[in-house]
Design a protein around this motif. Sequence first.
Motif, PDB file in Angstrom:
ATOM      1  N   SER A 129      35.674  36.883  26.536  1.00  0.00           N
ATOM      2  CA  SER A 129      36.859  37.705  26.235  1.00  0.00           C
ATOM      3  C   SER A 129      37.812  37.736  27.421  1.00  0.00           C
ATOM      4  O   SER A 129      37.434  37.479  28.563  1.00  0.00           O
ATOM      5  CB  SER A 129      36.448  39.134  25.857  1.00  0.00           C
ATOM      6  N   LEU A 130      39.061  38.035  27.111  1.00  0.00           N
ATOM      7  CA  LEU A 130      40.114  38.222  28.109  1.00  0.00           C
ATOM      8  C   LEU A 130      40.679  39.621  27.955  1.00  0.00           C
ATOM      9  O   LEU A 130      40.937  40.084  26.837  1.00  0.00           O
ATOM     10  CB  LEU A 130      41.233  37.192  27.922  1.00  0.00           C
ATOM     11  N   GLY A 131      40.908  40.292  29.056  1.00  0.00           N
ATOM     12  CA  GLY A 131      41.462  41.643  29.008  1.00  0.00           C
ATOM     13  C   GLY A 131      41.746  42.156  30.400  1.00  0.00           C
ATOM     14  O   GLY A 131      41.668  41.416  31.386  1.00  0.00           O
ATOM     15  N   ASN A 132      42.068  43.440  30.486  1.00  0.00           N
ATOM     16  CA  ASN A 132      42.363  44.018  31.799  1.00  0.00           C
ATOM     17  C   ASN A 132      41.162  44.817  32.314  1.00  0.00           C
ATOM     18  O   ASN A 132      40.157  44.979  31.626  1.00  0.00           O
ATOM     19  CB  ASN A 132      43.622  44.882  31.748  1.00  0.00           C
ATOM     20  N   ASN A 186      43.478  30.586  32.043  1.00  0.00           N
ATOM     21  CA  ASN A 186      44.677  29.740  31.998  1.00  0.00           C
ATOM     22  C   ASN A 186      45.954  30.527  32.245  1.00  0.00           C
ATOM     23  O   ASN A 186      47.028  29.939  32.391  1.00  0.00           O
ATOM     24  CB  ASN A 186      44.784  29.038  30.636  1.00  0.00           C
ATOM     25  N   THR A 187      45.836  31.850  32.255  1.00  0.00           N
ATOM     26  CA  THR A 187      47.008  32.714  32.401  1.00  0.00           C
ATOM     27  C   THR A 187      46.857  33.588  33.628  1.00  0.00           C
ATOM     28  O   THR A 187      45.770  34.114  33.896  1.00  0.00           O
ATOM     29  CB  THR A 187      47.174  33.610  31.151  1.00  0.00           C
ATOM     30  N   THR A 188      47.939  33.717  34.373  1.00  0.00           N
ATOM     31  CA  THR A 188      47.905  34.585  35.554  1.00  0.00           C
ATOM     32  C   THR A 188      47.968  36.049  35.138  1.00  0.00           C
ATOM     33  O   THR A 188      48.280  36.386  33.996  1.00  0.00           O
ATOM     34  CB  THR A 188      49.091  34.273  36.489  1.00  0.00           C
ATOM     35  N   GLY A 189      47.686  36.901  36.089  1.00  0.00           N
ATOM     36  CA  GLY A 189      47.856  38.332  35.873  1.00  0.00           C
ATOM     37  C   GLY A 189      46.572  39.069  35.548  1.00  0.00           C
ATOM     38  O   GLY A 189      45.575  38.489  35.095  1.00  0.00           O
ATOM     39  N   THR A 190      46.585  40.403  35.763  1.00  0.00           N
ATOM     40  CA  THR A 190      45.405  41.240  35.579  1.00  0.00           C
ATOM     41  C   THR A 190      45.093  41.520  34.113  1.00  0.00           C
ATOM     42  O   THR A 190      44.039  42.093  33.806  1.00  0.00           O
ATOM     43  CB  THR A 190      45.593  42.580  36.322  1.00  0.00           C
ATOM     44  N   ASP A 191      45.978  41.134  33.207  1.00  0.00           N
ATOM     45  CA  ASP A 191      45.699  41.310  31.775  1.00  0.00           C
ATOM     46  C   ASP A 191      44.905  40.151  31.202  1.00  0.00           C
ATOM     47  O   ASP A 191      44.581  40.147  30.013  1.00  0.00           O
ATOM     48  CB  ASP A 191      47.002  41.458  30.983  1.00  0.00           C
ATOM     49  N   SER A 192      44.586  39.158  32.034  1.00  0.00           N
ATOM     50  CA  SER A 192      43.859  37.975  31.547  1.00  0.00           C
ATOM     51  C   SER A 192      42.584  37.754  32.354  1.00  0.00           C
ATOM     52  O   SER A 192      42.249  36.635  32.738  1.00  0.00           O
ATOM     53  CB  SER A 192      44.766  36.738  31.626  1.00  0.00           C
ATOM     54  N   GLN A 193      41.857  38.856  32.608  1.00  0.00           N
ATOM     55  CA  GLN A 193      40.589  38.746  33.335  1.00  0.00           C
ATOM     56  C   GLN A 193      39.462  38.395  32.362  1.00  0.00           C
ATOM     57  O   GLN A 193      39.483  38.780  31.197  1.00  0.00           O
ATOM     58  CB  GLN A 193      40.287  40.062  34.051  1.00  0.00           C
ATOM     59  N   ILE A 194      38.498  37.653  32.864  1.00  0.00           N
ATOM     60  CA  ILE A 194      37.433  37.086  32.032  1.00  0.00           C
ATOM     61  C   ILE A 194      36.190  37.976  32.065  1.00  0.00           C
ATOM     62  O   ILE A 194      35.751  38.419  33.122  1.00  0.00           O
ATOM     63  CB  ILE A 194      37.047  35.682  32.536  1.00  0.00           C
ATOM     64  N   SER A 195      35.639  38.198  30.878  1.00  0.00           N
ATOM     65  CA  SER A 195      34.302  38.811  30.765  1.00  0.00           C
ATOM     66  C   SER A 195      33.465  37.890  29.893  1.00  0.00           C
ATOM     67  O   SER A 195      33.949  37.352  28.893  1.00  0.00           O
ATOM     68  CB  SER A 195      34.381  40.201  30.125  1.00  0.00           C
ATOM     69  N   VAL A 196      32.210  37.684  30.285  1.00  0.00           N
ATOM     70  CA  VAL A 196      31.352  36.758  29.552  1.00  0.00           C
ATOM     71  C   VAL A 196      29.931  37.331  29.504  1.00  0.00           C
ATOM     72  O   VAL A 196      29.457  37.931  30.468  1.00  0.00           O
ATOM     73  CB  VAL A 196      31.358  35.352  30.204  1.00  0.00           C
ATOM     74  N   LEU A 213      25.274  33.094  32.905  1.00  0.00           N
ATOM     75  CA  LEU A 213      26.627  33.392  32.407  1.00  0.00           C
ATOM     76  C   LEU A 213      26.751  34.870  32.099  1.00  0.00           C
ATOM     77  O   LEU A 213      26.491  35.317  30.963  1.00  0.00           O
ATOM     78  CB  LEU A 213      26.918  32.578  31.139  1.00  0.00           C
ATOM     79  N   ASP A 214      27.105  35.635  33.073  1.00  0.00           N
ATOM     80  CA  ASP A 214      27.305  37.063  32.837  1.00  0.00           C
ATOM     81  C   ASP A 214      28.294  37.583  33.870  1.00  0.00           C
ATOM     82  O   ASP A 214      28.114  37.386  35.077  1.00  0.00           O
ATOM     83  CB  ASP A 214      25.975  37.827  32.948  1.00  0.00           C
ATOM     84  N   TYR A 215      29.355  38.232  33.354  1.00  0.00           N
ATOM     85  CA  TYR A 215      30.287  38.901  34.265  1.00  0.00           C
ATOM     86  C   TYR A 215      31.118  39.895  33.455  1.00  0.00           C
ATOM     87  O   TYR A 215      31.630  39.576  32.369  1.00  0.00           O
ATOM     88  CB  TYR A 215      31.230  37.919  34.971  1.00  0.00           C
ATOM     89  N   ASP A 216      31.233  41.104  33.984  1.00  0.00           N
ATOM     90  CA  ASP A 216      32.026  42.169  33.351  1.00  0.00           C
ATOM     91  C   ASP A 216      33.188  42.495  34.278  1.00  0.00           C
ATOM     92  O   ASP A 216      33.004  43.092  35.345  1.00  0.00           O
ATOM     93  CB  ASP A 216      31.143  43.405  33.134  1.00  0.00           C
ATOM     94  N   SER A 217      34.406  42.058  33.877  1.00  0.00           N
ATOM     95  CA  SER A 217      35.570  42.291  34.743  1.00  0.00           C
ATOM     96  C   SER A 217      35.960  43.754  34.801  1.00  0.00           C
ATOM     97  O   SER A 217      36.639  44.187  35.745  1.00  0.00           O
ATOM     98  CB  SER A 217      36.752  41.449  34.255  1.00  0.00           C
ATOM     99  N   THR A 218      35.558  44.541  33.797  1.00  0.00           N
ATOM    100  CA  THR A 218      35.854  45.980  33.846  1.00  0.00           C
ATOM    101  C   THR A 218      35.059  46.641  34.968  1.00  0.00           C
ATOM    102  O   THR A 218      35.585  47.425  35.766  1.00  0.00           O
ATOM    103  CB  THR A 218      35.514  46.646  32.499  1.00  0.00           C
ATOM    104  N   ALA A 219      33.752  46.273  35.033  1.00  0.00           N
ATOM    105  CA  ALA A 219      32.901  46.842  36.090  1.00  0.00           C
ATOM    106  C   ALA A 219      33.019  46.066  37.395  1.00  0.00           C
ATOM    107  O   ALA A 219      32.709  46.565  38.474  1.00  0.00           O
ATOM    108  CB  ALA A 219      31.446  46.842  35.622  1.00  0.00           C
ATOM    109  N   GLY A 220      33.450  44.804  37.281  1.00  0.00           N
ATOM    110  CA  GLY A 220      33.601  43.983  38.480  1.00  0.00           C
ATOM    111  C   GLY A 220      32.288  43.444  38.998  1.00  0.00           C
ATOM    112  O   GLY A 220      32.147  43.251  40.217  1.00  0.00           O
ATOM    113  N   ASN A 221      31.291  43.205  38.115  1.00  0.00           N
ATOM    114  CA  ASN A 221      30.021  42.662  38.585  1.00  0.00           C
ATOM    115  C   ASN A 221      29.374  41.826  37.496  1.00  0.00           C
ATOM    116  O   ASN A 221      29.791  41.845  36.337  1.00  0.00           O
ATOM    117  CB  ASN A 221      29.075  43.783  39.046  1.00  0.00           C
ATOM    118  N   GLY A 222      28.309  41.106  37.866  1.00  0.00           N
ATOM    119  CA  GLY A 222      27.576  40.263  36.936  1.00  0.00           C
ATOM    120  C   GLY A 222      26.886  39.144  37.677  1.00  0.00           C
ATOM    121  O   GLY A 222      26.940  39.049  38.911  1.00  0.00           O
ATOM    122  N   ALA A 223      26.212  38.268  36.909  1.00  0.00           N
ATOM    123  CA  ALA A 223      25.487  37.156  37.517  1.00  0.00           C
ATOM    124  C   ALA A 223      26.440  36.145  38.145  1.00  0.00           C
ATOM    125  O   ALA A 223      26.097  35.494  39.136  1.00  0.00           O
ATOM    126  CB  ALA A 223      24.620  36.469  36.456  1.00  0.00           C
TER     127      ALA A 223
END
Length: 469
Positions: A129-132, A186-196, A213-223
């Motif tokens: 997903s992509l989001g802020n 593929n898009t700049t900016g804080t609205d296009s952060q990746i979570s997987v 493959l694990d990362y939560d951009s909301t929490a800022g952590n993951g594998a």
Amino acid sequence: MALTSSLGIGSGLDLSSLLDGLRTSEQQRLVPLQKQASSYNTKFSAYGTLQSSFANFQSAAEALGKASLYEGVKTSVEGDAFSAVASEKADPGSYSIEVDQLARSQSLVSAGQASVDEQIGNGGTITLSLGNSAGDVSETVDIDLDAADSSLSGIRDAINAADIGVNASIVNDGSGTPYRLVLSSNTTGTDSQISVSVAENNGDGSTPLADLLDYDSTAGNGAMSETVAARDAQLSVNGIAVVSQTNRVEEAIAGVTLTLSKTTTEPQSLTATRDTDAVKSALQKFVKAYNSVNSISDKLTAFDAEKEISGVLLGDSTARTAETRVRGALNTPISGGTFSGLAEIGISLQRDGTMEIDDEALDEALANNLADVGQLMAGSDGNDGLSQVLVSTLDAVAGDNGLLQSASDGMKQRIDRLGDRMEREQESIDATIARYQKQFVQLDSLMASINSTSNYLTQQFKSLGNQGD
């Protein structure tokens, strides 16, 4: 040809040369028609040349009738931190701009693997997903991954095929487990952060894919590790803070698009002014097109006394009418504005028929009265400008149903009729020569018979004379 070349053998007369002479004489009947056809074709071509030159002038006049031409804005930038493009909606003005930060896209990297083709777990479902950072999601997709495709290269290919705006690639860092999966927005900016994240069922409770493959951009952590953080562009315009998701900043200044390329240590200036250069260029093309019309028209309709050569359309009423109507349109007074004619902005007709620009007068008009120049050429408030007057006149002169096209069509009909007449005349000549040829054959045969009889009688008389001796 064989019959013609054998003429005269029986009679001893040069009938072939005589027949050729008659043929040449008969062909003279076509000469006046051929001269007339040449004249018609030359006029037909001349009409086309004149019509083409008027059409080019019409295009130049039409370009001056677009109101947007006089509303254009150009920009100049002092510095190299950004570039700027203005639309006709932009307002002239000066701006001080500072670029504090450039936008960039986020990148995540996985732990190293020994192989790009070795299977990792037994497959599962990758949620991307992509989001802020606040948890607002703009794009999300579930990617089903078979066990056979759960290698590093298979994961890469599956993510790229999902086309969600995340690019997957593999980087070799040269270590003992060198292959690392890199996910980049593929898009700049804080609205296009990746979570997987990965949901998998391996039976034994292990989660090798999720551990990779694990990362939560909301929490800022993951594998996975964040190697490049998403960032918005930050700038100020005349001291007003502006934030943009991309380095292409639109409407921070109305009608102006900024493209940021580097940060600044001190303000850089942007100036937006009316684009008088574009208007002057269009007027110069207009003058050039008219002078081309004038030159071609003079060549086709004038008499060169020194060389004693007449133009193809000398005295032609259609060409004369076309020229008169266009000159009349050029001199039509335009009401409703500061300027009523071209001469008032530095463009005038000379005695020799050419059009000339007074650069100083035109530059002054464009610098101080651009809107009034626009009103003169493009009109306003329902009133036609000079462009509309000229386009209408030129359409009547050189358009598909105009004077020159009618004259050209009429000349084409004359050429076609004359061609039919020449064809009939040639058929008549061919019939006359065929008749002569038939008569010559008969004459040759008769003369051959007479010569044969004459020879026989001569021999008989000679024989009788010998008997008397």
